[in-house]
Design a protein around this motif. Structure first.
Motif, mmCIF file in Angstrom:
data_model
loop_
_atom_site.group_PDB
_atom_site.id
_atom_site.type_symbol
_atom_site.label_atom_id
_atom_site.label_comp_id
_atom_site.label_asym_id
_atom_site.label_seq_id
_atom_site.Cartn_x
_atom_site.Cartn_y
_atom_site.Cartn_z
ATOM 1 N N GLN A 18 38.581 23.400 27.626
ATOM 2 C CA GLN A 18 37.274 23.437 28.274
ATOM 3 C C GLN A 18 36.765 24.864 28.407
ATOM 4 O O GLN A 18 35.605 25.136 28.100
ATOM 5 N N THR A 19 37.612 25.771 28.846
ATOM 6 C CA THR A 19 37.138 27.146 29.024
ATOM 7 C C THR A 19 37.063 27.903 27.706
ATOM 8 O O THR A 19 36.155 28.704 27.482
ATOM 9 N N PHE A 20 37.996 27.646 26.798
ATOM 10 C CA PHE A 20 38.041 28.366 25.525
ATOM 11 C C PHE A 20 37.047 27.817 24.512
ATOM 12 O O PHE A 20 36.211 28.561 23.978
ATOM 13 N N PHE A 21 37.117 26.505 24.259
ATOM 14 C CA PHE A 21 36.306 25.938 23.181
ATOM 15 C C PHE A 21 34.922 25.495 23.650
ATOM 16 O O PHE A 21 33.913 25.846 23.040
ATOM 17 N N GLY A 198 40.354 31.130 34.962
ATOM 18 C CA GLY A 198 39.347 32.185 35.015
ATOM 19 C C GLY A 198 37.951 31.689 35.315
ATOM 20 O O GLY A 198 37.040 32.490 35.569
ATOM 21 N N GLU A 199 37.754 30.377 35.318
ATOM 22 C CA GLU A 199 36.417 29.812 35.500
ATOM 23 C C GLU A 199 35.848 30.046 36.898
ATOM 24 O O GLU A 199 34.630 29.980 37.089
ATOM 25 N N LEU A 200 36.710 30.329 37.873
ATOM 26 C CA LEU A 200 36.206 30.531 39.235
ATOM 27 C C LEU A 200 35.771 31.963 39.511
ATOM 28 O O LEU A 200 35.514 32.313 40.652
ATOM 29 N N PHE A 201 35.643 32.771 38.460
ATOM 30 C CA PHE A 201 34.956 34.057 38.577
ATOM 31 C C PHE A 201 33.487 33.837 38.210
ATOM 32 O O PHE A 201 32.941 34.476 37.308
ATOM 33 N N GLN A 202 32.855 32.920 38.911
ATOM 34 C CA GLN A 202 31.497 32.513 38.568
ATOM 35 C C GLN A 202 30.475 33.629 38.787
ATOM 36 O O GLN A 202 29.534 33.775 38.006
ATOM 37 N N ASN A 203 30.645 34.409 39.841
ATOM 38 C CA ASN A 203 29.687 35.483 40.097
ATOM 39 C C ASN A 203 29.722 36.506 38.969
ATOM 40 O O ASN A 203 28.668 36.953 38.490
#
Length: 253
Positions: A18-21, A198-203
């Motif tokens: 999900q995060t990579f592709f 790493g997805e929760l580094f949204q800001n």
């Protein structure tokens, strides 16, 4: 032990694709890959997400809409226009299905430049595939579960992709700290984001949407970045040179 291993493998493999592709490749095209590897990661996405397979095309379009309309009424998944994470994701599902099935006209700026494999798209979204994967998860639990409460994990397997999306979009726009003033509600929820790759580094991501490494501060660790760096060194993907303007952090960062 087998159930715990299976759950963790499914969680992190589904999270990776999900995060990579879907996110960094399909939606943002932060790197390139040849047709062979694109098909390989496309197939891996289908296998990893299983019953909750998400179309790279529909995902890319919704995510581009999310950036354009972040935390406004037109955002497909802002927690600030929903009572809870369930209603937020139900709204997202409706928009996703409309885009997936071409029931709405997509703005030209959100369309194109994403991977498409019509065969996998049709198979992945079919009831036969979704139910088949669900049955496979249940059979695995019947064979290896040693405690009744383990079966409570099954709904997460069934909806793994949306579960990851709900965590990221709800928490990442409500809880945490801000390095940058983005004129939205985006937050960095964790210092070391092993939970969502790493997805929760949204800001950080909303300020620097083309930055492959979602961590900005020296102590912010994006665990997907070393994997991407390694794939680039192995020539499986090719990182794009990105010119990033220096972003000024807020005073309380």
């Amino acid at each position: 032990m087998a159930i715990l291993i299976f759950f963790l493998v499914h969680w992190y493999l589904s999270l990776f694709v999900q995060t990579f592709f879907l996110h960094r490749y399909a939606a943002h095209k932060m790197f390139t890959m040849n047709p062979f590897w694109e098909k390989a990661f496309y197939l891996l996405t289908y296998i990893a997400q299983g019953s909750s397979f998400l179309s790279p095309r529909a995902y890319a379009i919704l995510h581009r809409m999310h950036h354009a309309f972040s935390d406004t009424e037109r955002d497909p998944h802002s927690p600030h226009f929903s009572n809870n994470a369930f209603t937020m994701m139900w709204k997202t599902k409706e928009i996703y299905n409309n885009v997936l099935n071409n029931r709405v006209e997509t703005e030209r700026r959100f369309d194109g430049n994403y991977p498409v494999w019509n065969f996998i798209e049709k198979v992945g979204d079919s009831y036969f595939s979704r139910i088949g994967w669900g049955v496979a998860y249940v059979l695995f639990y019947i064979a290896f579960a040693t405690q009744w409460w383990m079966f409570l994990l099954l709904p997460i397997h069934f909806l793994m992709g949306p579960v990851h999306g709900a965590i990221v979009n709800w928490s990442g726009h409500k809880y945490g700290y801000q390095n940058f003033d983005n004129n939205d509600k985006s937050r960095n929820s964790l210092f070391f984001d092993f939970l969502t790759g790493g997805e929760l580094f949204q800001n950080n991501h909303h300020k620097l949407p083309n930055r492959v490494n979602f961590g900005v501060k020296w102590w912010e660790f994006d665990p997907t970045w070393p994997v991407i760096w390694t794939l680039d060194k192995l020539s499986i993907i090719k990182l794009k040179p990105v010119k990033v303007k220096t972003a000024k952090a807020t005073a309380n960062a």
